[in-house]
Motif scaffolding. Structure first.
Motif, PDB file in Angstrom:
ATOM      1  N   TYR A 121      31.831 -32.580  57.723  1.00 44.46           N
ATOM      2  CA  TYR A 121      33.149 -33.090  57.740  1.00 44.46           C
ATOM      3  C   TYR A 121      33.421 -34.010  58.292  1.00 44.46           C
ATOM      4  O   TYR A 121      34.630 -34.015  57.349  1.00 44.46           O
ATOM      5  CB  TYR A 121      33.424 -31.968  57.274  1.00 44.46           C
ATOM      6  CG  TYR A 121      33.164 -31.092  56.042  1.00 44.46           C
ATOM      7  CD1 TYR A 121      32.913 -30.791  54.491  1.00 44.46           C
ATOM      8  CD2 TYR A 121      32.347 -29.763  56.665  1.00 44.46           C
ATOM      9  CE1 TYR A 121      31.676 -30.346  54.001  1.00 44.46           C
ATOM     10  CE2 TYR A 121      31.257 -28.948  55.665  1.00 44.46           C
ATOM     11  CZ  TYR A 121      31.567 -29.455  54.542  1.00 44.46           C
ATOM     12  OH  TYR A 121      30.930 -28.736  53.191  1.00 44.46           O
ATOM     13  N   MET A 122      33.638 -34.813  59.400  1.00 41.76           N
ATOM     14  CA  MET A 122      34.308 -35.572  59.923  1.00 41.76           C
ATOM     15  C   MET A 122      35.084 -36.528  59.178  1.00 41.76           C
ATOM     16  O   MET A 122      36.288 -36.794  59.512  1.00 41.76           O
ATOM     17  CB  MET A 122      33.580 -35.532  61.548  1.00 41.76           C
ATOM     18  CG  MET A 122      34.078 -34.612  62.784  1.00 41.76           C
ATOM     19  SD  MET A 122      35.440 -34.723  62.936  1.00 41.76           S
ATOM     20  CE  MET A 122      35.749 -33.355  63.775  1.00 41.76           C
ATOM     21  N   PRO A 123      33.932 -37.352  58.945  1.00 42.95           N
ATOM     22  CA  PRO A 123      34.698 -39.190  57.980  1.00 42.95           C
ATOM     23  C   PRO A 123      35.411 -38.545  56.847  1.00 42.95           C
ATOM     24  O   PRO A 123      36.504 -38.471  56.564  1.00 42.95           O
ATOM     25  CB  PRO A 123      32.956 -39.315  57.006  1.00 42.95           C
ATOM     26  CG  PRO A 123      32.190 -38.622  58.163  1.00 42.95           C
ATOM     27  CD  PRO A 123      32.460 -37.168  58.573  1.00 42.95           C
TER      28      PRO A 123
ATOM     29  N   MET B 105      29.146 -44.488  62.293  1.00 41.36           N
ATOM     30  CA  MET B 105      28.794 -45.156  60.964  1.00 41.36           C
ATOM     31  C   MET B 105      29.747 -44.650  60.409  1.00 41.36           C
ATOM     32  O   MET B 105      30.684 -46.259  59.705  1.00 41.36           O
ATOM     33  CB  MET B 105      27.385 -45.291  60.955  1.00 41.36           C
ATOM     34  CG  MET B 105      27.007 -46.262  59.442  1.00 41.36           C
ATOM     35  SD  MET B 105      25.397 -46.223  59.700  1.00 41.36           S
ATOM     36  CE  MET B 105      25.255 -44.668  58.496  1.00 41.36           C
ATOM     37  N   LYS B 106      29.685 -43.805  60.265  1.00 41.44           N
ATOM     38  CA  LYS B 106      30.454 -43.433  58.449  1.00 41.44           C
ATOM     39  C   LYS B 106      32.526 -43.509  59.491  1.00 41.44           C
ATOM     40  O   LYS B 106      33.001 -44.211  58.539  1.00 41.44           O
ATOM     41  CB  LYS B 106      30.505 -42.181  58.234  1.00 41.44           C
ATOM     42  CG  LYS B 106      29.579 -42.202  57.143  1.00 41.44           C
ATOM     43  CD  LYS B 106      29.185 -40.430  57.215  1.00 41.44           C
ATOM     44  CE  LYS B 106      28.331 -40.353  56.032  1.00 41.44           C
ATOM     45  NZ  LYS B 106      27.391 -39.284  56.061  1.00 41.44           N
ATOM     46  N   LEU B 107      32.227 -43.137  60.855  1.00 41.98           N
ATOM     47  CA  LEU B 107      33.704 -43.332  61.182  1.00 41.98           C
ATOM     48  C   LEU B 107      34.483 -44.997  61.423  1.00 41.98           C
ATOM     49  O   LEU B 107      35.569 -45.566  60.622  1.00 41.98           O
ATOM     50  CB  LEU B 107      34.091 -42.803  62.227  1.00 41.98           C
ATOM     51  CG  LEU B 107      34.025 -41.054  62.464  1.00 41.98           C
ATOM     52  CD1 LEU B 107      34.080 -41.018  64.209  1.00 41.98           C
ATOM     53  CD2 LEU B 107      35.173 -41.221  61.617  1.00 41.98           C
ATOM     54  N   VAL B 108      32.988 -45.378  61.534  1.00 43.29           N
ATOM     55  CA  VAL B 108      33.282 -47.100  61.597  1.00 43.29           C
ATOM     56  C   VAL B 108      33.829 -48.010  60.758  1.00 43.29           C
ATOM     57  O   VAL B 108      34.874 -48.517  60.374  1.00 43.29           O
ATOM     58  CB  VAL B 108      32.483 -47.796  62.655  1.00 43.29           C
ATOM     59  CG1 VAL B 108      32.391 -49.301  61.873  1.00 43.29           C
ATOM     60  CG2 VAL B 108      31.643 -47.441  64.161  1.00 43.29           C
ATOM     61  N   GLU B 109      33.077 -47.564  60.033  1.00 43.76           N
ATOM     62  CA  GLU B 109      33.510 -47.981  58.402  1.00 43.76           C
ATOM     63  C   GLU B 109      34.472 -47.488  57.485  1.00 43.76           C
ATOM     64  O   GLU B 109      35.183 -48.518  56.429  1.00 43.76           O
ATOM     65  CB  GLU B 109      32.245 -47.671  56.973  1.00 43.76           C
ATOM     66  CG  GLU B 109      30.902 -48.218  57.352  1.00 43.76           C
ATOM     67  CD  GLU B 109      29.791 -46.898  56.598  1.00 43.76           C
ATOM     68  OE1 GLU B 109      30.013 -45.503  55.745  1.00 43.76           O
ATOM     69  OE2 GLU B 109      28.299 -47.116  56.340  1.00 43.76           O
ATOM     70  N   LYS B 110      35.126 -46.294  58.087  1.00 43.57           N
ATOM     71  CA  LYS B 110      36.326 -46.206  57.216  1.00 43.57           C
ATOM     72  C   LYS B 110      37.463 -46.399  57.951  1.00 43.57           C
ATOM     73  O   LYS B 110      38.573 -47.337  58.314  1.00 43.57           O
ATOM     74  CB  LYS B 110      36.382 -44.006  58.250  1.00 43.57           C
ATOM     75  CG  LYS B 110      37.605 -44.293  56.492  1.00 43.57           C
ATOM     76  CD  LYS B 110      37.401 -42.199  56.662  1.00 43.57           C
ATOM     77  CE  LYS B 110      37.130 -42.193  55.538  1.00 43.57           C
ATOM     78  NZ  LYS B 110      36.352 -41.097  54.713  1.00 43.57           N
TER      79      LYS B 110
ATOM     80  N   ALA C 185      36.801 -49.496  66.371  1.00 42.56           N
ATOM     81  CA  ALA C 185      35.686 -49.751  66.914  1.00 42.56           C
ATOM     82  C   ALA C 185      35.143 -49.915  67.929  1.00 42.56           C
ATOM     83  O   ALA C 185      34.838 -49.314  69.407  1.00 42.56           O
ATOM     84  CB  ALA C 185      34.225 -49.780  66.125  1.00 42.56           C
ATOM     85  N   GLN C 186      35.394 -51.226  68.201  1.00 39.68           N
ATOM     86  CA  GLN C 186      35.931 -52.210  69.600  1.00 39.68           C
ATOM     87  C   GLN C 186      36.226 -51.215  70.819  1.00 39.68           C
ATOM     88  O   GLN C 186      36.005 -51.127  71.402  1.00 39.68           O
ATOM     89  CB  GLN C 186      36.230 -53.162  69.325  1.00 39.68           C
ATOM     90  CG  GLN C 186      35.940 -54.556  70.862  1.00 39.68           C
ATOM     91  CD  GLN C 186      36.449 -55.779  69.860  1.00 39.68           C
ATOM     92  OE1 GLN C 186      36.881 -55.984  68.678  1.00 39.68           O
ATOM     93  NE2 GLN C 186      36.172 -56.379  71.284  1.00 39.68           N
TER      94      GLN C 186
ATOM     95  N   ILE D 204      26.375 -49.222  64.785  1.00 39.31           N
ATOM     96  CA  ILE D 204      27.426 -50.249  65.301  1.00 39.31           C
ATOM     97  C   ILE D 204      27.258 -51.179  64.803  1.00 39.31           C
ATOM     98  O   ILE D 204      27.790 -51.331  63.714  1.00 39.31           O
ATOM     99  CB  ILE D 204      27.924 -49.955  66.640  1.00 39.31           C
ATOM    100  CG1 ILE D 204      28.334 -48.736  66.577  1.00 39.31           C
ATOM    101  CG2 ILE D 204      29.448 -50.971  66.534  1.00 39.31           C
ATOM    102  CD1 ILE D 204      28.935 -48.754  67.937  1.00 39.31           C
ATOM    103  N   VAL D 205      26.431 -51.652  64.911  1.00 36.14           N
ATOM    104  CA  VAL D 205      25.860 -53.199  64.941  1.00 36.14           C
ATOM    105  C   VAL D 205      25.864 -53.162  63.240  1.00 36.14           C
ATOM    106  O   VAL D 205      26.582 -54.089  62.685  1.00 36.14           O
ATOM    107  CB  VAL D 205      24.846 -54.250  65.907  1.00 36.14           C
ATOM    108  CG1 VAL D 205      23.761 -55.180  64.496  1.00 36.14           C
ATOM    109  CG2 VAL D 205      24.982 -53.843  66.866  1.00 36.14           C
TER     110      VAL D 205
END
Lengths: 592, 527
Positions: free
Chosen positions: A426-428, A467-472, A478-479, A508-509
């Motif tokens: 549920y984090m994202p 991955m989902k957080l980076v997408e969001k 992310a960096q 991440i990549v």
């Protein structure tokens, strides 16, 4: 067609026919699935005279073969010579309709229903209807249960005398000695009622329905509840009160919890079928009783319907009904003794906020949400958290965030890894609702902690979560927040954590991709390359795998000068797996 | 039960947490009865000399078997012809072993359950070797009226194999604890068989046709040259010798931490219960991966364990009622309509203990070994070590009738305790009209009680004393000092010959009695 084409084309068909009785079930199954090919090769005449009689007696086989056969025969009309000859398919399907295995019987009935449509009205009376009668008066209850599903398809297309017979047969089956048959009849009652003329619905069906609804076996009575929905939709509003409601009221107060459970489970359908007036007068008190039922199963089923029931209440006095009748019961359920009831309620309660609006939500629902967020059962808390979006739309999440955080932290550190896994998923969603600032401040540390959890499934889910957080939140975020922490783990003494670094880099990549090749080349690549000297082989072959993923993002210079030498070194590693993955990476990246 | 939400009920497929060894020992003590039946194994093979299936026919007057009437017994050698049908089937190996065992019995041959099906046409036995043997009643023939109703072997199959539970380091015996027939639903027959842990649903079906004619092979099975195939041949079904096949249709496993003592099929024909020492589980006959725990008497702390469940049965008509008996001599009746979990009973049958007869053994001998509803559903019958009791479902405080099975053993309880016999689990059965009840005793004796005339009889199932087609003589055990001519003294009873399992034909006066490794079938006299 057969014989004329010469030996070559006959051989494969000959094999198929012989394999119809091979000892290997799989070969028999394959052959049955190609039954249409066999029939095509034999031609319509031989299919009718030779193949079908053989299949009629092939009822000794394994279930899966019989199931495939029953299904095939439903599509066989053209292969026996078109609708004119479709009745040839009845004998094999009839014998399949009497086997003991329910799935096979059901499939045979399904195919029979299908081919009934391809019968001409005359054939229907000459061939199909006698079959239904034979099944309905069969010695064994398997055949009688199958008959129940066939009445509704032939009824609309036969003469009125035959119709009368069919109604009589159905009546007989409704009072059969075996509960199996009565159950089959009860479950087809609604369907049969739909094809009957309204007068007969009132005269015949209602009496059958009443009888089944007061059957001595509760397993039969509970099926009558389902029939109730279809019958109620067929009748004009003014007849409902006298013909259906007495039975429905009785079912809602049945002595057996299973019947009451069924009423609770079908409550939304019932509500739609009987209309707003009866709902207001009858169903609201009935629903209140179900929410207060002594059996937890029933309460849980009713709790599941709270939102749908409230949504479907007539708009004019919906709010008043909910506030005075439903909400008090809901309040009690929040502190129910049974955790399944509480968690069923928690999965729908948030939906009430959209119906009740901002003020009522803050005044009445919010205290309930907060209480459930502190519930001792993790499932209840999870269900509340997973539905946060409904509340967010109405009152904004800030109202909840003070209570939310402790609840999340507690779940995140739960001793059971499945609970931790659930909250990670549920984090994202939470991150999206709470915004990046709140996230960085309160939740980021949790996400990082999961990466070094001692359960692999959690580490894996945490990686996926990243991955989902980076997408969001985007690559820049992310960096700044993720990458430094992930790279820090590369020097962890535990090799499992070092491997997690590699997994994180992979995702991440994958997310940041080409536009952000700077991060990849400058920050992540050096770390990966350095890890190729790790003393643990598992880390080294994961380096090879990571390089394979990073490769496409890099420019050719970096590939040739930095990646290639490392992969070549790994390709001559002492460990077999490292070698294998290094070579795979070299060939995928075309570095050879 | 398919409509129930799976998680709201306690799903017992994950029985964990019972692995405390120390706790288990106490339970094992309480359930010593189960383990002690293994004591039979100590019997030297030479003492039980007999062959396996040996249909013997008991005949009495055509009138209902008033137990005191004289009985004719008939003995018949197993003819090779009886087995010819079986030779065709894939169970040949087992049959051979039966023939080889002709003159000596092994542990595996000991019959552990016997049960008529609902029409009485079939009779199934299970044994300690995990085998099930089904007997079929021969059709009546006019030419040989004296052969009426003989039961011949119909099918033999291996139902359970010995297994090992690696997680708990426990051996799981293959012994068949119970067999229950399902009401007939099509031409095939179905039965449930269970060992300590796993229930299996078996289908027994006949096949009398065989497809003939191949495309790629000739009549002798030689492969034909593909180039010679000029036309297609559809196989044709030809009649063949009758073949009886037994196939395992479902396996219900992983739901019991303790030993299953009974199974019972519900009258709704959809569900059945399996019962172990502490729990009752409800299954759907079509679903094997999920069962619902409806009774759980396991205390939080096993040190507090005071009673175990010994047997359970569904009501013959009311699909929502079942009864279970306990090691404390009580019976609980549960109504599944009231709640999903039946931990709370709706009726509790118990007879207050008589303080004057109280002894060290009181608790052991009051443990109920079997509970059976009467066919009409009005009564319950229970068997404890010394008595059979009939209870009216409407009267909870005392039994309606109490019958002494072998009261002469009351003085010998101490030695029966020492040789573990006191833990034997005797079963009991009703006749078709619920007017006579039957149960077993020692020395191959079994007892019948006529509920109307209040007469009772002791009969003996043994080859030595019952000649074929002879009338069974009532036996008497002498209690006092003076022994009359045809009486047998208590001290000369053979406690290794016990009749634990019996069954009564549902409509006729035919009974089957399992005496160690022999099955005796007795019936009314043919006139």
């Amino acid at each position: 067609m057969a014989g004329a084409d010469g030996d070559d084309s006959l051989y494969p068909i000959a094999v198929l026919i012989d394999e119809l009785r091979n000892e290997d079930v799989q070969l028999r199954l394959n052959s049955i699935k190609k039954l249409s090919t066999i029939a095509l090769a034999l031609g319509v005449e031989r299919t009718r005279t030779e193949l079908l009689p053989f299949l009629t007696d092939t009822i000794y086989d394994e279930d899966e073969v019989l199931l495939a056969l029953a299904e095939q025969l439903g599509n066989f009309t053209m292969l026996v010579g078109g609708p004119e000859y479709v009745h040839c398919l009845l004998p094999p399907l009839e014998s399949l309709a009497t086997v003991e295995e329910t799935v096979v019987r059901d499939k045979a009935v399904e195919s029979l229903r299908k081919i009934s449509q391809e019968h001409s009205p005359v054939d229907l009376e000459v061939h199909f209807e006698p079959l239904v009668k034979r099944l309905a008066s069969g010695d064994w209850f398997t055949s009688r249960t199958s008959a129940c599903g066939l009445f509704s398809v032939c009824y609309p297309r036969v003469s009125s005398t035959v119709k009368a017979e069919i109604r009589q047969h159905f009546r007989t089956l409704c009072s059969d000695d075996t509960p199996m048959v009565r159950r089959a009849a009860a479950s087809k009652l609604g369907e049969f009622a739909k094809v009957l003329e309204l007068d007969y619905v009132k005269s015949d069906i209602i009496s059958l329905f009443t009888a089944l609804a007061s059957d001595e076996q509760d397993s039969v009575r509970l099926l009558a509840v389902e029939a109730c929905v279809s019958i109620a939709t067929l009748l004009p509003q003014e007849d409902l009160e006298t013909l259906v409601m007495p039975t429905l009221r009785q079912a809602a107060e049945d002595k057996s919890w299973r019947v009451r459970y069924m009423v609770a489970d079908k409550f939304s359908e019932l509500q739609k079928a009987v209309g707003p007036e009866i709902t207001k007068n009858d169903l609201v008190p009935a629903f209140q009783n179900l929410l207060k039922d002594c059996e937890a199963e029933v309460r849980a089923a009713a709790a599941n319907k709270v939102k749908e029931f409230c949504e479907n209440l007539p708009e004019d006095n919906r709010e008043q009904i909910i506030m005075t009748h439903i909400l008090p019961c809901v309040k009690e359920l929040v502190s129910d003794t049974n955790q399944h009831v509480k968690s069923a309620l928690a999965s729908v309660i948030m939906g009430l906020s959209t119906i009740l609006g901002k003020d009522n939500t803050i005044e009445h629902l919010l205290p309930l949400f907060l209480a459930q967020l502190k519930d001792e059962c993790p499932e209840v808390r999870l269900n509340i958290i997973s539905n946060l979006d409904c509340v967010n739309e109405v009152i904004g999440i800030r109202q909840l965030s003070q209570s939310l955080l402790p609840a999340i932290v507690e779940l995140a550190e739960d001793a059971k890894w499945r609970v931790r896994l659930a909250i990670i998923e549920y984090m994202p969603l939470l991150a999206g609702q709470l915004g990046v600032e709140f996230f960085d401040e309160k939740l980021n540390t949790l996400c990082m902690a999961w990466l070094i959890d001692h359960v692999y499934a959690i580490r894996e889910a945490a990686t996926c979560n990243l991955m989902k957080l980076v997408e969001k939140f985007g690559a820049e975020w992310a960096q700044n927040t993720i990458v430094p922490k992930v790279l820090g783990m590369a020097n962890d003494p535990n090799y499992l954590h070092r491997m997690t670094t590699l997994f994180c880099i992979n995702v991440i990549v994958h997310c940041c991709g080409y536009p952000y090749r700077e991060i990849t080349t400058k920050q992540m690549l050096p770390v990966v390359l350095k890890m190729s000297n790790d003393q643990v082989a598992n880390v080294r072959f994961n380096v090879a795998k990571s390089l394979q993923k990073i490769g496409p993002v890099l420019d050719s210079n970096a590939l040739q000068t930095e990646v290639k030498p490392v992969l070549e070194k790994l390709a001559s590693d002492t460990d077999m797996d490292v070698k294998y993955f290094a070579q795979e990476a070299i060939s995928v990246l075309a570095l050879a | 039960m398919t409509k129930c939400s799976k998680d709201a009920l306690r799903c017992d497929n994950s029985c964990g947490g019972d692995n405390c060894v120390k706790q288990r020992t106490k339970c094992a003590l309480l359930i010593k009865s189960a383990a002690s039946t293994a004591g039979i194994g100590a019997v030297p093979a030479s003492r039980t000399v007999s062959c396996w299936m040996r249909p013997e026919v008991w005949t009495g007057p055509a009138s209902p078997p008033s137990p005191s009437s004289s009985l004719i017994c008939r003995y018949q050698d197993p003819e090779p012809a009886d087995l010819s049908m079986e030779e065709e089937s894939d169970t040949r190996k087992i049959n051979n072993s039966f023939l080889r065992d002709h003159n000596y019995a092994t542990e595996a041959d000991i019959i552990s359950t016997v049960e008529f099906n609902s029409s009485g046409e079939l009779l199934a036995t299970g044994d300690k070797g995990g085998r099930v043997v089904v007997f079929q009643r021969e059709q009546e023939s006019k030419s040989q009226p004296q052969r009426r109703g003989e039961y011949n072997v119909y099918s033999t199959f291996q139902s359970h194999e010995p297994e090992f539970d690696y997680l708990k380091s426990l051996e799981i015996e293959e012994k068949i604890n119970k067999i229950k027939w399902l009401p007939q639903q099509n031409a095939a027959y179905f039965l449930l068989s269970t060992n300590d842990k796993t229930v299996k649903l078996w289908k027994i079906s006949e096949r009398d046709k065989r497809p003939e004619g191949y495309n790629l092979k000739d009549e002798d099975g030689r492969i034909k040259d593909p180039s010679t195939i000029t036309s297609l041949r559809v196989p044709v079904l030809q009649p063949m010798d009758l073949m009886v096949e037994a196939t395992a249709r479902r396996v219900f496993s992983n739901a019991h931490t303790y030993h299953i003592n009974s199974i019972s099929v519900n009258s709704d024909l959809q569900t059945f219960i399996s019962t172990d020492d502490l729990r009752v589980n409800l299954w759907n006959l079509e679903i094997t991966d999920r069962s619902f725990n409806i009774v759980d008497i396991k205390p939080a702390n096993m040190e507090e364990l005071t009673e175990v469940i010994t047997s359970a049965e569904f009501h013959p008509q009311q699909c929502h009622t079942f009864a279970y008996s306990s090691s404390k001599g009580s019976i609980r009746l549960c109504d599944m309509r009231q709640a999903a979990l039946c931990d709370k009973h709706c009726k509790y049958f118990e007879e207050p203990e008589d303080p004057s007869t109280r002894s060290f053994f009181s608790e052991i001998i009051s443990s109920i070994s079997d509970v059976k509803f009467s066919h009409n559903g009005r009564y319950l019958m229970t068997r404890d070590y010394l008595t059979v009791k009939v209870w009216d479902l409407q009267m909870e405080n005392k039994p309606l009738e109490t019958y002494q099975v072998h009261d002469y053993l009351r003085g010998k309880l101490c030695s029966l305790y020492e040789n573990d016999c006191i833990f034997d689990k005797f079963e009991c059965v009703w006749n078709g009209s619920d007017s006579v009840i039957m149960t077993g005793s020692y020395n191959n004796f079994f007892r019948m009680f006529d509920r109307n005339t209040k007469r009772d009889v002791t009969l003996e199932a043994s080859r030595e004393n019952s000649k074929p087609r002879a009338i069974l003589k009532p036996r008497k055990v002498c209690v006092g000092g003076k022994r009359r001519k045809d009486e047998i003294s208590v001290d000369s009873l053979d406690f290794s010959k016990k009749i634990l399992h019996t069954t009564w034909h549902p409509h006729e006066n035919i009974i089957a009695v399992a005496a160690t490794n022999n099955l005796y079938i007795f019936q009314d006299k043919v006139n």
